[in-house]
Enzyme design. Structure first.
Site, PDB file in Angstrom:
ATOM      1  CD  GLU A 184       8.129  -4.678   8.560  1.00 39.35           C
ATOM      2  OE1 GLU A 184       8.510  -4.311   9.682  1.00 39.35           O
ATOM      3  OE2 GLU A 184       7.264  -4.068   7.912  1.00 39.35           O
ATOM      4  CB  CYS A 220      11.177  -2.491   6.191  1.00 41.96           C
ATOM      5  SG  CYS A 220      11.440  -2.427   7.972  1.00 41.96           S
TER       6      CYS A 220
HETATM    7  N1  THU Z   1       7.062  -0.283  12.319  1.00 40.74           N
HETATM    8  C1  THU Z   1       7.361  -1.591  12.059  1.00 40.74           C
HETATM    9  O1  THU Z   1       7.841  -2.335  12.936  1.00 40.74           O
HETATM   10  N2  THU Z   1       7.114  -2.064  10.822  1.00 40.74           N
HETATM   11  C2  THU Z   1       6.539  -1.360   9.812  1.00 40.74           C
HETATM   12  O2  THU Z   1       6.310  -1.913   8.746  1.00 40.74           O
HETATM   13  C3  THU Z   1       6.211   0.050  10.018  1.00 40.74           C
HETATM   14  C4  THU Z   1       6.509   0.623  11.335  1.00 40.74           C
HETATM   15  C5  THU Z   1       7.287   0.230  13.662  1.00 40.74           C
HETATM   16  C6  THU Z   1       8.410   1.197  13.844  1.00 40.74           C
HETATM   17  C7  THU Z   1       7.981   1.929  15.105  1.00 40.74           C
HETATM   18  O3  THU Z   1       8.411   1.189  16.233  1.00 40.74           O
HETATM   19  C8  THU Z   1       6.466   1.899  15.072  1.00 40.74           C
HETATM   20  O4  THU Z   1       6.133   0.893  14.119  1.00 40.74           O
HETATM   21  C9  THU Z   1       5.820   3.203  14.685  1.00 40.74           C
HETATM   22  O5  THU Z   1       6.314   3.696  13.525  1.00 40.74           O
END
Ligand code: THU
Length: 137
Positions: free
Chosen positions: A64, A100
């Protein structure tokens, strides 16, 4: 698959954009690849992001937030109409993390639509920014 409240063609476009971006995710540590797509108010472009991890955990950036920074870099402003976030596992449904949610709230409006998706299962849930962060800083 649940039925989205937005036009099906737009939803499909956002879904494929997030799927394409998810393929580029750099997630060697968690193996949890995430894709995001954002449609802005009065802008037909579909912007995308993917998570970029780092061996120093704290430096990891979620999908995000890579989408938001790309939007600001490209346009200098950001008023979200719709966000779609997509994971790729059958056993863990994604939801935007606290950082986020805070950053998204800066680029509201709070009635922006949020679609929680999975690349295999399609649309899992639909919500709003306000439901994710009802009392933002
Ligand atoms: N992550 C995201 O990219 N977006 C989310 O809404 C939740 C988590 C990612 C961060 C990390 O690279 C992986 O997911 C595991 O937490």
């Amino acid at each position: 698959m649940n039925k989205p409240s937005i036009d099906k063609t737009l939803f499909d476009k956002m879904f494929s954009a997030a799927l394409n971006s998810q393929k580029n995710a750099y997630a060697p540590y968690s193996k949890f690849k995430v894709g995001a797509s954002i449609k802005l108010i009065n802008d037909e472009t579909i912007y995308t992001g993917c998570n970029v991890e780092n061996r120093s955990n704290g430096a990891t950036i979620c999908a995000e937030r890579t989408a938001l920074t790309d939007i600001i870099k490209r346009t200098g402003e950001c008023k979200i109409e719709t966000l779609l976030v997509m994971s790729t596992t059958d056993n863990q449904t994604i939801a935007p993390c606290g950082i986020c949610r805070q950053m998204l709230s800066e680029f509201g409006p709070l009635d922006a639509k949020v679609f929680i998706c999975d690349s295999h299962r399609g649309l899992i849930a639909e919500t709003t920014l306000k439901d994710l962060i009802p009392f933002p800083f």
